[in-house]
Motif scaffolding. Structure first.
Motif, PDB file in Angstrom:
ATOM      1  N   SER A  34      35.542  24.452  -6.308  1.00  0.00           N
ATOM      2  CA  SER A  34      36.899  24.503  -6.872  1.00  0.00           C
ATOM      3  C   SER A  34      37.215  23.151  -7.514  1.00  0.00           C
ATOM      4  N   ASP A  35      38.215  23.144  -8.394  1.00  0.00           N
ATOM      5  CA  ASP A  35      38.615  21.879  -9.026  1.00  0.00           C
ATOM      6  C   ASP A  35      38.984  20.836  -7.983  1.00  0.00           C
ATOM      7  N   SER A  36      39.698  21.246  -6.938  1.00  0.00           N
ATOM      8  CA  SER A  36      40.115  20.214  -5.980  1.00  0.00           C
ATOM      9  C   SER A  36      38.926  19.648  -5.221  1.00  0.00           C
ATOM     10  N   ALA A  37      37.901  20.471  -4.962  1.00  0.00           N
ATOM     11  CA  ALA A  37      36.695  19.942  -4.299  1.00  0.00           C
ATOM     12  C   ALA A  37      35.934  18.995  -5.232  1.00  0.00           C
ATOM     13  N   ILE A  38      35.867  19.369  -6.513  1.00  0.00           N
ATOM     14  CA  ILE A  38      35.171  18.514  -7.491  1.00  0.00           C
ATOM     15  C   ILE A  38      35.879  17.167  -7.602  1.00  0.00           C
ATOM     16  N   ASN A  39      37.212  17.218  -7.689  1.00  0.00           N
ATOM     17  CA  ASN A  39      37.976  15.976  -7.815  1.00  0.00           C
ATOM     18  C   ASN A  39      37.832  15.100  -6.574  1.00  0.00           C
ATOM     19  N   ALA A  40      37.857  15.730  -5.409  1.00  0.00           N
ATOM     20  CA  ALA A  40      37.738  14.962  -4.166  1.00  0.00           C
ATOM     21  C   ALA A  40      36.366  14.288  -4.093  1.00  0.00           C
TER      22      ALA A  40
ATOM     23  N   ASP B 157      28.496  26.964   1.901  1.00  0.00           N
ATOM     24  CA  ASP B 157      28.394  27.288   0.471  1.00  0.00           C
ATOM     25  C   ASP B 157      28.119  28.760   0.199  1.00  0.00           C
ATOM     26  N   LYS B 158      28.393  29.597   1.177  1.00  0.00           N
ATOM     27  CA  LYS B 158      28.314  31.042   0.897  1.00  0.00           C
ATOM     28  C   LYS B 158      29.746  31.539   0.651  1.00  0.00           C
ATOM     29  N   LEU B 159      30.203  32.529   1.419  1.00  0.00           N
ATOM     30  CA  LEU B 159      31.540  33.081   1.150  1.00  0.00           C
ATOM     31  C   LEU B 159      32.660  32.061   1.289  1.00  0.00           C
ATOM     32  N   LEU B 160      32.427  31.018   2.058  1.00  0.00           N
ATOM     33  CA  LEU B 160      33.463  29.998   2.233  1.00  0.00           C
ATOM     34  C   LEU B 160      33.770  29.304   0.899  1.00  0.00           C
ATOM     35  N   GLY B 161      32.743  29.169   0.051  1.00  0.00           N
ATOM     36  CA  GLY B 161      32.985  28.670  -1.305  1.00  0.00           C
ATOM     37  C   GLY B 161      32.997  27.164  -1.458  1.00  0.00           C
ATOM     38  N   GLY B 162      32.407  26.445  -0.507  1.00  0.00           N
ATOM     39  CA  GLY B 162      32.382  24.984  -0.580  1.00  0.00           C
ATOM     40  C   GLY B 162      30.996  24.451  -0.882  1.00  0.00           C
TER      41      GLY B 162
ATOM     42  N   ALA C 183      33.703  15.103   1.381  1.00  0.00           N
ATOM     43  CA  ALA C 183      34.950  15.087   0.607  1.00  0.00           C
ATOM     44  C   ALA C 183      35.194  16.464  -0.017  1.00  0.00           C
ATOM     45  N   ALA C 184      34.133  17.058  -0.590  1.00  0.00           N
ATOM     46  CA  ALA C 184      34.268  18.374  -1.220  1.00  0.00           C
ATOM     47  C   ALA C 184      34.596  19.437  -0.173  1.00  0.00           C
ATOM     48  N   PHE C 185      33.992  19.294   1.014  1.00  0.00           N
ATOM     49  CA  PHE C 185      34.238  20.287   2.059  1.00  0.00           C
ATOM     50  C   PHE C 185      35.667  20.190   2.591  1.00  0.00           C
ATOM     51  N   GLU C 186      36.128  18.953   2.810  1.00  0.00           N
ATOM     52  CA  GLU C 186      37.503  18.784   3.286  1.00  0.00           C
ATOM     53  C   GLU C 186      38.484  19.401   2.286  1.00  0.00           C
ATOM     54  N   ALA C 187      38.266  19.131   0.997  1.00  0.00           N
ATOM     55  CA  ALA C 187      39.178  19.665  -0.025  1.00  0.00           C
ATOM     56  C   ALA C 187      39.147  21.190  -0.041  1.00  0.00           C
ATOM     57  N   THR C 188      37.960  21.775   0.176  1.00  0.00           N
ATOM     58  CA  THR C 188      37.843  23.241   0.210  1.00  0.00           C
ATOM     59  C   THR C 188      38.610  23.799   1.413  1.00  0.00           C
ATOM     60  N   LEU C 189      38.425  23.162   2.570  1.00  0.00           N
ATOM     61  CA  LEU C 189      39.141  23.629   3.765  1.00  0.00           C
ATOM     62  C   LEU C 189      40.650  23.511   3.577  1.00  0.00           C
ATOM     63  N   ARG C 190      41.074  22.461   2.864  1.00  0.00           N
ATOM     64  CA  ARG C 190      42.514  22.286   2.629  1.00  0.00           C
ATOM     65  C   ARG C 190      43.096  23.422   1.785  1.00  0.00           C
ATOM     66  N   LEU C 191      42.270  24.039   0.935  1.00  0.00           N
ATOM     67  CA  LEU C 191      42.759  25.187   0.171  1.00  0.00           C
ATOM     68  C   LEU C 191      43.049  26.373   1.103  1.00  0.00           C
TER      69      LEU C 191
ATOM     70  N   ILE D 291      39.543  29.211  -4.995  1.00  0.00           N
ATOM     71  CA  ILE D 291      38.118  28.949  -4.776  1.00  0.00           C
ATOM     72  C   ILE D 291      37.307  29.916  -5.647  1.00  0.00           C
ATOM     73  N   PRO D 292      36.441  29.390  -6.519  1.00  0.00           N
ATOM     74  CA  PRO D 292      35.749  30.280  -7.469  1.00  0.00           C
ATOM     75  C   PRO D 292      35.079  31.505  -6.850  1.00  0.00           C
ATOM     76  N   VAL D 293      34.343  31.363  -5.754  1.00  0.00           N
ATOM     77  CA  VAL D 293      33.655  32.566  -5.238  1.00  0.00           C
ATOM     78  C   VAL D 293      34.657  33.605  -4.733  1.00  0.00           C
ATOM     79  N   ILE D 294      35.757  33.148  -4.163  1.00  0.00           N
ATOM     80  CA  ILE D 294      36.770  34.099  -3.683  1.00  0.00           C
ATOM     81  C   ILE D 294      37.401  34.801  -4.892  1.00  0.00           C
ATOM     82  N   LYS D 295      37.674  33.994  -5.925  1.00  0.00           N
ATOM     83  CA  LYS D 295      38.263  34.563  -7.132  1.00  0.00           C
ATOM     84  C   LYS D 295      37.318  35.615  -7.741  1.00  0.00           C
TER      85      LYS D 295
END
Ligand SMILES: *Cc1c(COP(=O)(O)O)cnc(C)c1O
Length: 470
Positions: A102-108, A298-303, A336-344, A353-357
């Motif tokens: 996701s953008d927020s994971a990339i930015n983090a 990095d499967k269904l969780l999307g991170g 950092a990317a994982f924390e940002a993903t969990l924060r979503l 999150i792209p995979v969820i979308k």
């Protein structure tokens, strides 16, 4: 060796002559003469191997040598790990890098990678902090686990969990769950590597709770359940439930461990996830009395690529202190990317999150995407005179992938390309070798571009790959 082969080998130009040519010397500034020489030598070695293997050359040997050496120099100038367009409709495609972030994971990840950080530092005390602490509270909150630990990937999570709880002791697992995932993750081998002894019970399609209880000895440490991620046995199937296994484990003072594979953090409103429990539900059923679950990031969780171990505080403490934990620890960019993903998930914005979308796109959205792609490709084809190419919208069968839900097809849409002058396989090969490779599906003699897995901007990359095919 045949005379002709010897003659061909002897006719290969000498290194000094090759280095003097203009195609070689233009790489000197950037790579230095010595490196250019090494790369040319590699090209020569490959050429000699091909000649000895009987390859027929289409060009005179001098020309062939120069072309191959220059090609290898050019190849070495650009990175081989590069973006591709995933037009397969398989959302979690392991060979294509699984979940796009996701953008927020990339930015983090970007924000933390070029600076010093609080990775293992506590500004309050001025002393050491724990890298795991940045995400442990989030995992606990999202899964209801007492404690959690993250490692390199789920294979590492299973390895560490078994090493810390069962080395030198027995682990009981159903014969129906000895899965191989992606050709490299095999439960029997991981078990062996952890130092545990595997005791299999039951048959491929039937294992009862009495099979487990009958196999328990004083040396048993763990009852292991493995999510049958990438296959499904149809017909008569019987397996012990999570509740039964957990009850048995706690009455015999054993550890109940479950490898969930993908790990659903939230229940998605989709038919195929109805029969799938969330991590929270699995832990509630199985984790209350000293249980452990593991799953991928990095499967269904999307991170990013990560493995999560969640459950009993006392067991996780043993894993945190285990020597292997240090070898399997997670890097700051991933963290950092994982924390940002969990924060979503924490803030309820997991639809970003792209995979969820991609998984939750409905047929109307997908049809819309297919219309856009179809128009762009038809325009490009008309401008570039691609001749007899037939471009049309088709229904597709997409997939979650990543070894998750193998039998649950996702109905989707795509754009089919069919040509009278070039086979689908040849057209697909051309798309794959474009500057930004396009990886399509093939069905019934057509190349099929599934739109579900396209990311913004991919439509134009496909159009330029297609017109470069001429
Ligand atoms: C995917 C999967 C694994 C491996 O996970 P990685 O994160 O790729 O190491 C292990 N077990 C199951 C059941 C899986 O589905």
């Amino acid at each position: 060796m045949a005379d002709s082969t010897n003659n061909t080998l002897r006719a290969i130009p000498a290194m000094d002559a090759l280095l003097d040519s203009s195609w070689a010397s233009r790489f000197f500034d950037c790579l230095g003469r010595e490196t250019v020489k090494n790369i040319i030598r590699e090209a020569l070695d490959r050429l000699k191997r091909d000649i000895c293997a009987g390859a027929q050359l289409n060009l005179p040997i001098e020309k062939e040598t120069a072309i191959r050496a220059e090609e290898l120099l050019m190849t070495r100038m650009s990175s081989t790990l590069k973006p591709v367009v995933n037009a397969t409709g398989i959302v979690i495609h392991t060979n294509l890098g699984r979940a796009p972030l996701s953008d927020s994971a990339i930015n983090a990840a970007a924000a933390i990678s070029g600076v010093y950080s609080t990775l293992e530092y506590s500004p309050e005390s001025g002393g050491r902090g724990g890298r795991n602490a940045h995400v442990e509270w989030l995992i606990r909150l999202l899964t209801g686990a007492e404690a959690a630990l993250v490692v390199n990937n789920n294979a590492a999570a299973v390895l560490l969990a078994l090493s810390a709880t069962a080395a030198g002791r027995e682990v009981i697992v159903s014969a129906g769950e000895l899965v191989e995932i992606g050709g490299s993750f095999r439960i029997p081998e991981i078990l062996e590597f952890s130092g545990a002894k595997m005791i299999t019970v039951g048959c491929t399609n039937s294992t009862r709770i009495s099979d487990y209880s009958g196999a328990i000895t004083e040396n048993t440490a763990v009852l292991l359940k493995v999510h049958p991620s990438n296959y499904k046995i149809e017909g008569f199937v019987k397996s012990a439930s999570r509740e039964e296994l957990c009850g048995l484990a706690s009455s015999r003072r054993l550890v109940f461990m479950e490898d969930l594979g993908s790990g659903l953090l939230v229940k998605l409103d989709l038919p195929f996830t109805n029969h799938e429990n969330s991590v929270k539900e699995c832990l509630k059923d199985g984790g209350a009395d000293g249980g452990i679950v593991t799953f991928s990031g990095d499967k269904l969780l999307g991170g990013p690529q990560i493995g999560v171990i969640a459950g009993s505080k006392q067991l996780i403490k043993k894993m945190k202190e285990h020597q292997l934990a240090r070898a399997l620890r997670v890097d700051k960019i991933t963290l950092a990317a994982f924390e940002a993903t969990l924060r979503l998930y924490f803030t309820g914005r997991y639809k970003d999150i792209p995979v969820i979308k991609m998984i939750t796109l409905d047929k109307k959205d997908l049809h819309e995407k297919a219309l856009v792609l179809c128009r762009i490709l038809k325009d490009a084809a008309a401008r570039n005179n691609t001749g007899d190419l037939d471009i049309s919208i088709v229904e597709t069968s997409d997939a979650v992938g990543g070894g998750a839900y193998p039998t649950d097809a996702l109905p989707g849409f795509g754009v089919a390309l069919r040509s009278a002058s070039i086979s689908a396989e040849a057209l697909a090969a051309k798309l794959r070798t474009a500057q930004t490779p396009v990886v399509p599906g093939i069905r019934d003699g057509s190349v099929v571009l599934h739109v579900r897995t396209l990311i913004t901007g991919d439509e134009l990359l496909i159009a330029s790959a297609l017109t470069a095919c001429n």
